[in-house]
Motif scaffolding. Structure first.
Motif, PDB file in Angstrom:
ATOM      1  N   VAL A  63     -13.473  -7.088  -2.827  1.00 27.33           N
ATOM      2  CA  VAL A  63     -12.414  -7.832  -2.811  1.00 27.33           C
ATOM      3  C   VAL A  63     -11.737  -7.755  -1.447  1.00 27.33           C
ATOM      4  N   GLN A  64     -11.119  -8.806  -1.002  1.00 29.85           N
ATOM      5  CA  GLN A  64     -10.536  -8.911   0.424  1.00 29.85           C
ATOM      6  C   GLN A  64      -9.055  -9.140   0.625  1.00 29.85           C
ATOM      7  N   ALA A  65      -8.739  -8.101   1.350  1.00 23.22           N
ATOM      8  CA  ALA A  65      -6.973  -7.659   1.481  1.00 23.22           C
ATOM      9  C   ALA A  65      -6.738  -7.241   2.692  1.00 23.22           C
ATOM     10  N   ASN A  66      -5.542  -7.413   3.117  1.00 24.10           N
ATOM     11  CA  ASN A  66      -5.065  -6.609   4.234  1.00 24.10           C
ATOM     12  C   ASN A  66      -4.151  -5.769   3.573  1.00 24.10           C
ATOM     13  N   VAL A  67      -4.281  -4.308   3.720  1.00 24.11           N
ATOM     14  CA  VAL A  67      -3.375  -3.506   2.846  1.00 24.11           C
ATOM     15  C   VAL A  67      -2.012  -3.473   3.460  1.00 24.11           C
ATOM     16  N   LEU A  68      -1.724  -4.233   4.681  1.00 24.65           N
ATOM     17  CA  LEU A  68      -0.277  -4.611   4.869  1.00 24.65           C
ATOM     18  C   LEU A  68       0.313  -5.625   4.282  1.00 24.65           C
ATOM     19  N   ASN A  69      -0.500  -6.289   3.388  1.00 19.06           N
ATOM     20  CA  ASN A  69       0.139  -7.582   2.698  1.00 19.06           C
ATOM     21  C   ASN A  69       0.342  -7.446   1.192  1.00 19.06           C
ATOM     22  N   LYS A  70       1.351  -7.178   0.766  1.00 17.23           N
ATOM     23  CA  LYS A  70       1.724  -7.013  -0.695  1.00 17.23           C
ATOM     24  C   LYS A  70       1.306  -7.859  -1.510  1.00 17.23           C
ATOM     25  N   GLU A  71       1.509  -9.076  -1.144  1.00  9.55           N
ATOM     26  CA  GLU A  71       0.989 -10.474  -2.238  1.00  9.55           C
ATOM     27  C   GLU A  71      -0.605 -10.359  -2.215  1.00  9.55           C
ATOM     28  N   GLU A  72      -1.310 -10.126  -1.260  1.00  4.82           N
ATOM     29  CA  GLU A  72      -2.636  -9.749  -1.336  1.00  4.82           C
ATOM     30  C   GLU A  72      -3.139  -8.770  -2.459  1.00  4.82           C
ATOM     31  N   LEU A  73      -2.294  -7.443  -2.304  1.00  2.67           N
ATOM     32  CA  LEU A  73      -2.667  -6.402  -3.185  1.00  2.67           C
ATOM     33  C   LEU A  73      -2.357  -6.708  -4.561  1.00  2.67           C
ATOM     34  N   GLU A  74      -1.305  -7.413  -4.678  1.00  2.00           N
ATOM     35  CA  GLU A  74      -0.763  -7.836  -6.099  1.00  2.00           C
ATOM     36  C   GLU A  74      -2.044  -8.785  -6.743  1.00  2.00           C
ATOM     37  N   LYS A  75      -2.424  -9.538  -5.922  1.00  2.00           N
ATOM     38  CA  LYS A  75      -3.514 -10.257  -6.637  1.00  2.00           C
ATOM     39  C   LYS A  75      -4.702  -9.647  -6.934  1.00  2.00           C
ATOM     40  N   ILE A  76      -5.251  -8.537  -6.173  1.00  2.00           N
ATOM     41  CA  ILE A  76      -6.253  -7.787  -6.611  1.00  2.00           C
ATOM     42  C   ILE A  76      -5.785  -6.813  -7.734  1.00  2.00           C
ATOM     43  N   LYS A  77      -4.627  -6.533  -8.111  1.00  3.73           N
ATOM     44  CA  LYS A  77      -4.181  -5.710  -9.065  1.00  3.73           C
ATOM     45  C   LYS A  77      -4.392  -6.594 -10.195  1.00  3.73           C
ATOM     46  N   PRO A 131      -0.377  -0.258  -1.040  1.00  4.95           N
ATOM     47  CA  PRO A 131      -1.133  -0.052  -2.158  1.00  4.95           C
ATOM     48  C   PRO A 131      -0.833   0.974  -3.036  1.00  4.95           C
ATOM     49  N   SER A 132      -0.150   1.795  -2.545  1.00  2.99           N
ATOM     50  CA  SER A 132       0.207   3.114  -3.845  1.00  2.99           C
ATOM     51  C   SER A 132       1.229   2.540  -4.567  1.00  2.99           C
ATOM     52  N   GLN A 133       2.258   1.577  -4.009  1.00  2.06           N
ATOM     53  CA  GLN A 133       3.365   1.129  -4.706  1.00  2.06           C
ATOM     54  C   GLN A 133       2.647   0.190  -5.522  1.00  2.06           C
ATOM     55  N   VAL A 134       1.941  -0.921  -5.281  1.00  2.00           N
ATOM     56  CA  VAL A 134       1.253  -1.778  -6.211  1.00  2.00           C
ATOM     57  C   VAL A 134       0.625  -1.203  -7.393  1.00  2.00           C
ATOM     58  N   PHE A 135      -0.360  -0.208  -7.030  1.00  5.91           N
ATOM     59  CA  PHE A 135      -1.516   0.149  -7.830  1.00  5.91           C
ATOM     60  C   PHE A 135      -0.766   1.330  -8.869  1.00  5.91           C
ATOM     61  N   LEU A 136       0.137   1.871  -8.250  1.00  6.43           N
ATOM     62  CA  LEU A 136       0.868   3.015  -9.109  1.00  6.43           C
ATOM     63  C   LEU A 136       1.297   2.478 -10.391  1.00  6.43           C
ATOM     64  N   ARG A 137       2.089   1.325 -10.187  1.00  4.14           N
ATOM     65  CA  ARG A 137       2.672   0.578 -11.439  1.00  4.14           C
ATOM     66  C   ARG A 137       1.626   0.031 -12.301  1.00  4.14           C
ATOM     67  N   THR A 138       0.461  -0.058 -11.832  1.00  8.06           N
ATOM     68  CA  THR A 138      -0.622  -0.624 -12.768  1.00  8.06           C
ATOM     69  C   THR A 138      -0.851   0.885 -13.825  1.00  8.06           C
ATOM     70  N   PHE A 139      -0.891   1.929 -13.118  1.00  4.32           N
ATOM     71  CA  PHE A 139      -1.297   3.216 -13.953  1.00  4.32           C
ATOM     72  C   PHE A 139      -0.194   3.360 -14.798  1.00  4.32           C
ATOM     73  N   CYS A 140       1.066   3.385 -14.565  1.00  3.37           N
ATOM     74  CA  CYS A 140       2.267   3.387 -15.305  1.00  3.37           C
ATOM     75  C   CYS A 140       2.289   2.339 -16.553  1.00  3.37           C
ATOM     76  N   PHE A 151      -4.181   9.510  -9.231  1.00  2.00           N
ATOM     77  CA  PHE A 151      -3.711   8.620  -8.139  1.00  2.00           C
ATOM     78  C   PHE A 151      -3.810   9.397  -7.053  1.00  2.00           C
ATOM     79  N   PHE A 152      -4.726   8.906  -6.026  1.00  4.16           N
ATOM     80  CA  PHE A 152      -4.858   9.853  -4.577  1.00  4.16           C
ATOM     81  C   PHE A 152      -4.224   9.149  -3.555  1.00  4.16           C
ATOM     82  N   CYS A 153      -3.510   9.872  -2.818  1.00  7.36           N
ATOM     83  CA  CYS A 153      -3.153   9.321  -1.535  1.00  7.36           C
ATOM     84  C   CYS A 153      -3.750   9.987  -0.266  1.00  7.36           C
ATOM     85  N   PHE A 154      -4.442   9.299   0.544  1.00  9.10           N
ATOM     86  CA  PHE A 154      -4.686   9.772   1.628  1.00  9.10           C
ATOM     87  C   PHE A 154      -3.786   9.528   2.896  1.00  9.10           C
ATOM     88  N   GLY A 155      -3.482  10.314   3.802  1.00  7.35           N
ATOM     89  CA  GLY A 155      -2.915   9.847   5.115  1.00  7.35           C
ATOM     90  C   GLY A 155      -2.218  11.012   5.611  1.00  7.35           C
TER      91      GLY A 155
END
Length: 181
Positions: A63-77, A131-140, A151-155
């Motif tokens: 999948v293609q997305a910019n991790v700084l674009n929440k709308e693109e991440l939502e589409k992946i979710k 991505p953590s915000q968008v995908f953590l919601r999916t887990f919940c 749920f892993f956070c690297f940084g």
């Protein structure tokens, strides 16, 4: 890499999955039977990584997305939830640096380019947080409470301490920071 944890059939998403670090995570998970989603700004690079995974007997999707674009991440979710019904693992491996944001041995602090530094901060901090915000919601929101889900956070260390590792079991949510706290 056999372990007491059975990852067979789990669904993973790796931001920066076409990069050196992310692709290595992807290959290890795919060998354990995980279906690995590769997120990259370059769909070509993501597809190439998936082809390599599949050539070794694994399963994946690009999948293609910019991790700084929440709308693109939502589409992946939405795509993942529609296709697989859940997401089990998120690895935020997107990140990087640039020459203008670092000080070379022959430079001083005033030689650093603040615009370049801001881009690096955005990519490494915001690009992990979104991505953590968008995908953590999916887990919940998904019904996956029979099993431990990670749920892993690297940084940066500071971000890891505030974000940490979330585990779900039987509907109970517990927070573990990466340093075990």
């Amino acid at each position: 890499m056999n372990s007491i944890f059975n990852l067979e059939g789990k669904i993973a998403l790796i931001t920066g999955g076409a990069g050196v670090l992310g692709s290595n995570f992807a290959n290890v998970l795919a060998k354990q039977g995980v279906i690995v989603g590769i997120v990259s700004q370059s769909l070509e690079k993501a597809e190439s990584t998936v082809k390599a995974i599949e050539a070794n007997g694994g399963k994946g999707f690009a999948v293609q997305a910019n991790v700084l674009n929440k709308e693109e991440l939502e589409k992946i979710k939405d795509f993942i939830v529609e296709k697989y019904g859940r997401l089990d693992i998120l690895i935020n491996a997107a990140g990087g640096n640039m020459p203008g944001a670092t000080i070379q041995p022959d430079q001083a602090i005033y030689d650093m380019k603040s615009d370049d530094l801001q881009k690096v901060i955005d990519l490494n901090i915001i690009g992990t947080m979104l991505p953590s915000q968008v995908f953590l919601r999916t887990f919940c929101e998904t019904e996956i409470r029979k099993y431990y889900q990670h749920f892993f956070c690297f940084g940066t260390k500071a971000f890891n301490e505030s974000c940490g590792l979330f585990c779900f079991k039987s509907g109970n949510r517990q927070l573990y920071t990466m340093d075990g706290g």
